[in-house]
Scaffold this motif. Structure first.
Motif, PDB file in Angstrom:
ATOM      1  N   ALA A  38       0.839  -1.200   0.000  1.00 18.07           N
ATOM      2  CA  ALA A  38       0.000   0.000   0.000  1.00 18.07           C
ATOM      3  C   ALA A  38       0.876   1.252   0.000  1.00 18.07           C
ATOM      4  O   ALA A  38       0.560   2.252  -0.654  1.00 18.07           O
ATOM      5  CB  ALA A  38      -0.937  -0.002   1.199  1.00 18.07           C
ATOM      6  N   PRO A  98      -5.236  -0.293  -5.678  1.00 18.93           N
ATOM      7  CA  PRO A  98      -4.455  -0.384  -4.447  1.00 18.93           C
ATOM      8  C   PRO A  98      -4.663  -1.732  -3.761  1.00 18.93           C
ATOM      9  O   PRO A  98      -5.769  -2.271  -3.766  1.00 18.93           O
ATOM     10  CB  PRO A  98      -4.995   0.762  -3.591  1.00 18.93           C
ATOM     11  CG  PRO A  98      -6.332   1.086  -4.140  1.00 18.93           C
ATOM     12  CD  PRO A  98      -6.317   0.687  -5.589  1.00 18.93           C
ATOM     13  N   VAL A 100      -5.475  -2.994  -1.056  1.00 17.76           N
ATOM     14  CA  VAL A 100      -6.167  -2.853   0.227  1.00 17.76           C
ATOM     15  C   VAL A 100      -7.608  -3.328   0.055  1.00 17.76           C
ATOM     16  O   VAL A 100      -8.105  -3.397  -1.071  1.00 17.76           O
ATOM     17  CB  VAL A 100      -6.152  -1.379   0.716  1.00 17.76           C
ATOM     18  CG1 VAL A 100      -4.727  -0.876   0.932  1.00 17.76           C
ATOM     19  CG2 VAL A 100      -6.886  -0.473  -0.253  1.00 17.76           C
ATOM     20  N   GLY A 103     -10.191  -1.757  -2.523  1.00 20.81           N
ATOM     21  CA  GLY A 103      -9.295  -0.902  -3.303  1.00 20.81           C
ATOM     22  C   GLY A 103      -9.911  -0.440  -4.614  1.00 20.81           C
ATOM     23  O   GLY A 103      -9.796   0.733  -4.979  1.00 20.81           O
ATOM     24  N   LEU A 169      -5.227   3.116   3.091  1.00 18.92           N
ATOM     25  CA  LEU A 169      -4.570   4.091   2.208  1.00 18.92           C
ATOM     26  C   LEU A 169      -4.229   5.369   2.958  1.00 18.92           C
ATOM     27  O   LEU A 169      -3.189   5.989   2.704  1.00 18.92           O
ATOM     28  CB  LEU A 169      -5.442   4.393   0.990  1.00 18.92           C
ATOM     29  CG  LEU A 169      -5.587   3.251   0.000  1.00 18.92           C
ATOM     30  CD1 LEU A 169      -6.469   3.672  -1.167  1.00 18.92           C
ATOM     31  CD2 LEU A 169      -4.227   2.772  -0.492  1.00 18.92           C
TER      32      LEU A 169
END
Length: 187
Positions: A38, A98, A100, A103, A169
């Motif tokens: 990340a 991303p 995550v 994301g 993030l």
């Protein structure tokens, strides 16, 4: 006169300049640290934002004696801002999704905000280019119309706010050495 056009420029530049918030002095939760993947993703995004920000280093010149010249300078600035937003979009595309939770949805929301901002900016720039400006009142009218158009943005703070809404993030942006270097925070 300088104050008169500050509203439209502030709103127009908000999408990009809000990215200075990419980094903060301390992480949101000092006991946690960002996932390395990340963090690398945030670095890529901030690198793209930095490329765009460089295009905004020179604000538009105001010439009280020549309102048309002032309008032209504002049109040029809006063009550079559009290019800077394109750099930001390119940075998001390059960074990809991303790594995550949620994301893709976070990027989709940020990209949607960015697309809307670029559209309103293009609309504002086109109207400003076509407007007949011969004196201060006509310049004020053009600026007022630009403010009204830019005021229709759903979120003038820009896509970074959308990205940072994701806790993972947000942590990555706050710890990113690239973001800290680019924006001079926490260094």
């Amino acid at each position: 006169m300088k104050r008169m056009h500050s509203g439209v420029l502030a709103m127009a530049a908000a999408a990009l300049l809000s990215c200075a918030a990419c980094a903060s002095d301390t992480p949101p939760d000092p006991g946690r640290h960002a996932d390395p993947a990340a963090l690398a993703w945030a670095d890529k995004v901030c690198t793209g934002v930095a490329a765009g920000s460089a295009k905004l280093a020179q604000p538009p010149a105001v010439d009280d004696a020549d309102p048309a010249k002032t309008r032209d300078a504002m049109v040029d600035f809006l063009g550079r801002l559009g290019s800077a937003l394109e750099d930001m979009a390119g940075g998001l595309r390059t960074a990809g999704v991303p790594p995550v939770p949620d994301g893709q949805s976070v990027v989709d929301k940020a990209t949607g905000n960015l697309t809307e901002t670029r559209g309103k900016l293009a609309e504002t720039k086109a109207k400003m280019e076509q407007a007949k400006v011969v004196d201060q009142p006509s310049l004020r009218q053009v600026i007022s119309e630009a403010d009204a158009t830019m005021g229709k943005l759903a979120d003038p703070e820009g896509p970074i706010k959308d990205l940072k809404a994701n806790p993972e993030l947000d942590l990555a942006f706050s710890e990113s050495a690239t973001c800290k270097r680019v924006y001079g925070t926490g260094a």
